[in-house]
Design an enzyme around this catalytic site. Structure first.
Site, PDB file in Angstrom:
ATOM      1  N   GLN A  15       0.798  -1.233   0.000  1.00  0.00           N
ATOM      2  CA  GLN A  15       0.000   0.000   0.000  1.00  0.00           C
ATOM      3  C   GLN A  15       0.832   1.284   0.000  1.00  0.00           C
ATOM      4  OE1 GLN A  15      -2.459   0.996   3.209  1.00  0.00           O
ATOM      5  NE2 GLN A  15      -1.023   0.313   4.789  1.00  0.00           N
ATOM      6  N   ASP A  42       9.039  -7.420  -5.113  1.00  0.00           N
ATOM      7  CA  ASP A  42       8.111  -7.960  -4.118  1.00  0.00           C
ATOM      8  C   ASP A  42       8.318  -9.468  -4.087  1.00  0.00           C
ATOM      9  OD1 ASP A  42       5.634  -8.425  -2.420  1.00  0.00           O
ATOM     10  OD2 ASP A  42       5.457  -6.268  -2.751  1.00  0.00           O
ATOM     11  N   ASN A 105      10.514  -9.187  10.546  1.00  0.00           N
ATOM     12  CA  ASN A 105      11.132  -8.374   9.490  1.00  0.00           C
ATOM     13  C   ASN A 105      12.659  -8.339   9.480  1.00  0.00           C
ATOM     14  OD1 ASN A 105       8.614  -7.709   8.497  1.00  0.00           O
ATOM     15  ND2 ASN A 105       8.458  -5.783   9.607  1.00  0.00           N
ATOM     16  N   ASP A 159       7.193  11.409  11.266  1.00  0.00           N
ATOM     17  CA  ASP A 159       7.019  11.966  12.612  1.00  0.00           C
ATOM     18  C   ASP A 159       7.303  13.477  12.593  1.00  0.00           C
ATOM     19  OD1 ASP A 159       6.878   9.180  13.819  1.00  0.00           O
ATOM     20  OD2 ASP A 159       8.858   9.152  12.920  1.00  0.00           O
ATOM     21  N   HIS A 187      11.878   5.607  15.772  1.00  0.00           N
ATOM     22  CA  HIS A 187      10.545   5.735  15.177  1.00  0.00           C
ATOM     23  C   HIS A 187       9.640   4.755  15.932  1.00  0.00           C
ATOM     24  CE1 HIS A 187       7.268   6.107  12.373  1.00  0.00           C
ATOM     25  NE2 HIS A 187       7.344   4.835  12.051  1.00  0.00           N
TER      26      HIS A 187
HETATM   27  P1  NAD Z   1       1.903  -3.725   2.926  1.00  0.00           P
HETATM   28  O1  NAD Z   1       1.657  -5.011   3.627  1.00  0.00           O
HETATM   29  O2  NAD Z   1       0.790  -3.035   2.255  1.00  0.00           O
HETATM   30  O3  NAD Z   1       3.053  -3.933   1.829  1.00  0.00           O
HETATM   31  C1  NAD Z   1       4.250  -4.555   2.140  1.00  0.00           C
HETATM   32  C2  NAD Z   1       4.715  -5.266   0.888  1.00  0.00           C
HETATM   33  O4  NAD Z   1       6.015  -5.810   1.165  1.00  0.00           O
HETATM   34  C3  NAD Z   1       3.822  -6.436   0.481  1.00  0.00           C
HETATM   35  O5  NAD Z   1       3.475  -6.345  -0.877  1.00  0.00           O
HETATM   36  C4  NAD Z   1       4.701  -7.661   0.748  1.00  0.00           C
HETATM   37  O6  NAD Z   1       4.457  -8.736  -0.143  1.00  0.00           O
HETATM   38  C5  NAD Z   1       6.079  -7.049   0.526  1.00  0.00           C
HETATM   39  N1  NAD Z   1       7.191  -7.835   1.074  1.00  0.00           N
HETATM   40  C6  NAD Z   1       7.197  -8.630   2.159  1.00  0.00           C
HETATM   41  N2  NAD Z   1       8.401  -9.210   2.287  1.00  0.00           N
HETATM   42  C7  NAD Z   1       9.154  -8.758   1.270  1.00  0.00           C
HETATM   43  C8  NAD Z   1      10.496  -9.007   0.858  1.00  0.00           C
HETATM   44  N3  NAD Z   1      11.295  -9.856   1.511  1.00  0.00           N
HETATM   45  N4  NAD Z   1      10.961  -8.377  -0.246  1.00  0.00           N
HETATM   46  C9  NAD Z   1      10.164  -7.528  -0.932  1.00  0.00           C
HETATM   47  N5  NAD Z   1       8.891  -7.277  -0.619  1.00  0.00           N
HETATM   48  C10 NAD Z   1       8.395  -7.883   0.498  1.00  0.00           C
HETATM   49  O7  NAD Z   1       2.646  -2.777   3.994  1.00  0.00           O
HETATM   50  P2  NAD Z   1       2.839  -1.195   3.935  1.00  0.00           P
HETATM   51  O8  NAD Z   1       1.661  -0.561   4.567  1.00  0.00           O
HETATM   52  O9  NAD Z   1       3.254  -0.807   2.565  1.00  0.00           O
HETATM   53  O10 NAD Z   1       4.041  -1.033   4.980  1.00  0.00           O
HETATM   54  C11 NAD Z   1       5.327  -1.539   4.712  1.00  0.00           C
HETATM   55  C12 NAD Z   1       6.249  -1.323   5.908  1.00  0.00           C
HETATM   56  O11 NAD Z   1       6.463   0.080   6.131  1.00  0.00           O
HETATM   57  C13 NAD Z   1       5.732  -1.875   7.235  1.00  0.00           C
HETATM   58  O12 NAD Z   1       6.811  -2.469   7.942  1.00  0.00           O
HETATM   59  C14 NAD Z   1       5.253  -0.636   7.974  1.00  0.00           C
HETATM   60  O13 NAD Z   1       5.223  -0.815   9.359  1.00  0.00           O
HETATM   61  C15 NAD Z   1       6.327   0.337   7.534  1.00  0.00           C
HETATM   62  N6  NAD Z   1       6.017   1.769   7.706  1.00  0.00           N
HETATM   63  C16 NAD Z   1       7.011   2.577   8.175  1.00  0.00           C
HETATM   64  C17 NAD Z   1       6.797   3.939   8.311  1.00  0.00           C
HETATM   65  C18 NAD Z   1       7.869   4.839   8.836  1.00  0.00           C
HETATM   66  O14 NAD Z   1       7.588   6.030   9.055  1.00  0.00           O
HETATM   67  N7  NAD Z   1       9.098   4.395   9.045  1.00  0.00           N
HETATM   68  C19 NAD Z   1       5.557   4.487   7.968  1.00  0.00           C
HETATM   69  C20 NAD Z   1       4.556   3.631   7.504  1.00  0.00           C
HETATM   70  C21 NAD Z   1       4.802   2.268   7.379  1.00  0.00           C
HETATM   71  C1  LMR Z   2       3.507   5.028  11.191  1.00  0.00           C
HETATM   72  O1  LMR Z   2       4.178   5.710  11.956  1.00  0.00           O
HETATM   73  O2  LMR Z   2       2.382   5.377  10.785  1.00  0.00           O
HETATM   74  C2  LMR Z   2       4.076   3.723  10.691  1.00  0.00           C
HETATM   75  O3  LMR Z   2       5.303   3.435  11.287  1.00  0.00           O
HETATM   76  C3  LMR Z   2       3.118   2.591  10.822  1.00  0.00           C
HETATM   77  C4  LMR Z   2       2.947   2.186  12.239  1.00  0.00           C
HETATM   78  O4  LMR Z   2       3.116   1.002  12.551  1.00  0.00           O
HETATM   79  O5  LMR Z   2       2.601   3.039  13.066  1.00  0.00           O
END
Ligand code: NAD
Ligand code: LMR
Length: 334
Positions: A15, A42, A105, A159, A187
């Protein structure tokens, strides 16, 4: 026109990527005159979804996109890349802390660190987004010894943007009027959003945020808690973790890395803590205020840290030390 750069986005069928890829492809991140080859990684079961994403990128008919490579093979995905945006991983669900994702992860960032080491350009810039982002970033750094540690960063710009938006909303100004907030540390819910050095433009006059808000209790209480818990609040409401705002923050982070920070401004970024001027232990990926020039970050030195801030900065460092230990125990046991 410049030579195309190769930009890898992992988790490309997920997403966040769905919002992010359009921002990158239309030139909002690397500039309107920088052609791109988009590399989309992916896992195998997501390849048919990824086919759909590729079709949509084609159908956007964007002139900067000189090629799209969609794959589930790391050797192909990491080959000669200039930029890696590592999103692919499991997001948390309601009731979880981000560190609860470590076991799910951590391995991904070990193997992808190895792939960076083996296949990417040594000048590659790597942004880790997948949670827990700081500790995953540290794992990737350790797995890619041939790439300078300074080329890695993790996302705390979301953030940072949240903090700006909360201040702007409190004062009835635009978020662009708020400058130099800081996110210190992890984070996670121990992060410290700090506005001691931040300024805001109110009715054309630049002021310190503390003076403009004039509400110590709010700044030391609800403001901090709201930013710390914002990710959880979005998950509670959407039943999915933040994606549009995360993609915007990734775009902001990479654009700043590419083009630099304006004079007298800084942004927050998780970077390696080695030799930092704030007595944070070495060998952590910790969010600091950084200024960027020539695609190189420097931690803003000499900011005065009061006792309140010092305690909060230590608490979030302590959590990162614990996460580092858990990750290293787990990774050495598999
Ligand atoms: P999502 O589940 O919609 O998408 C994740 C995608 O990663 C999926 O399509 C999955 O198949 C793929 N994936 C899984 N393992 C993989 C691998 N080994 N290699 C390549 N692709 C792989 O999740 P999302 O909402 O897109 O979130 C992704 C990550 O980002 C999560 O860990 C979420 O917590 C993190 N996130 C971090 C922040 C931040 O500020 N640091 C903000 C939002 C989300
Ligand atoms: C966020 O800050 O929105 C992301 O890191 C997703 C989460 O797990 O809160």
């Amino acid at each position: 026109m410049a030579e195309p750069i190769k930009v890898l986005v992992t988790g490309a069928a997920g997403q966040i990527a769905y919002s992010l890829l359009y921002n990158i492809a239309k030139g909002d991140v690397f500039g309107n005159d920088q052609p791109l080859i988009l590399v989309l990684l992916d896992i195998a079961p997501m390849m048919s979804v990824l086919d759909g994403v590729v079709m949509e990128i084609q159908d956007c008919a964007l002139p900067l996109v000189h090629g799209v490579i969609a794959t589930d093979k790391e050797d192909e995905a990491f080959k000669d890349i200039d930029v890696a945006i590592l999103v692919g991983s499991m997001p948390r669900r309601e009731g979880m802390e981000r560190k609860d994702l470590l076991q799910a992860n951590a391995k991904i960032f070990k193997t992808q660190g190895c792939a960076l080491d083996k296949f990417a350009k040594k000048s590659v810039k790597v942004l880790v987004v997948g949670n827990p982002a700081n500790t995953n970033c540290l794992t990737a750094i350790k797995s890619a010894p041939s790439i300078p540690k300074e080329n890695f960063s993790c996302l705390t710009r979301l953030d940072h943007n949240r903090a700006k938006a909360q201040i702007a909303s409190k004062l009835g100004v635009q978020s662009g009027d708020v400058k130099n907030v800081i996110i210190w540390g992890n984070h996670s819910s121990t992060q410290y959003p700090d506005v001691t050095h931040a300024t805001v433009k109110v009715e054309g006059k630049e002021m310190n945020v503390y003076d403009a808000v004039a509400d110590d209790n709010w700044l030391k209480g609800d403001f901090i808690a709201t930013v710390q818990q914002r990710g959880a609040a979005v998950i509670k409401a959407r039943k999915l973790s933040s994606a549009m705002s995360a993609a915007k923050a990734i775009s902001d982070h990479m654009r700043t890395l590419w083009f630099g920070t304006p004079v007298n401004e800084w942004v927050s970024m998780g970077v390696i803590s080695d030799g930092n001027p704030y007595n944070i232990p070495n060998d952590l990926v910790y969010s600091f205020p950084v200024q960027i020039k020539n695609k190189t970050w420097n931690i803003v030195p000499c900011l005065k840290i009061n006792d309140f801030s010092c305690e909060k900065m230590k608490a979030t460092a302590k959590e990162l030390l614990q996460e580092k230990e858990t990750a290293s125990e787990f990774l050495s046991s598999i």
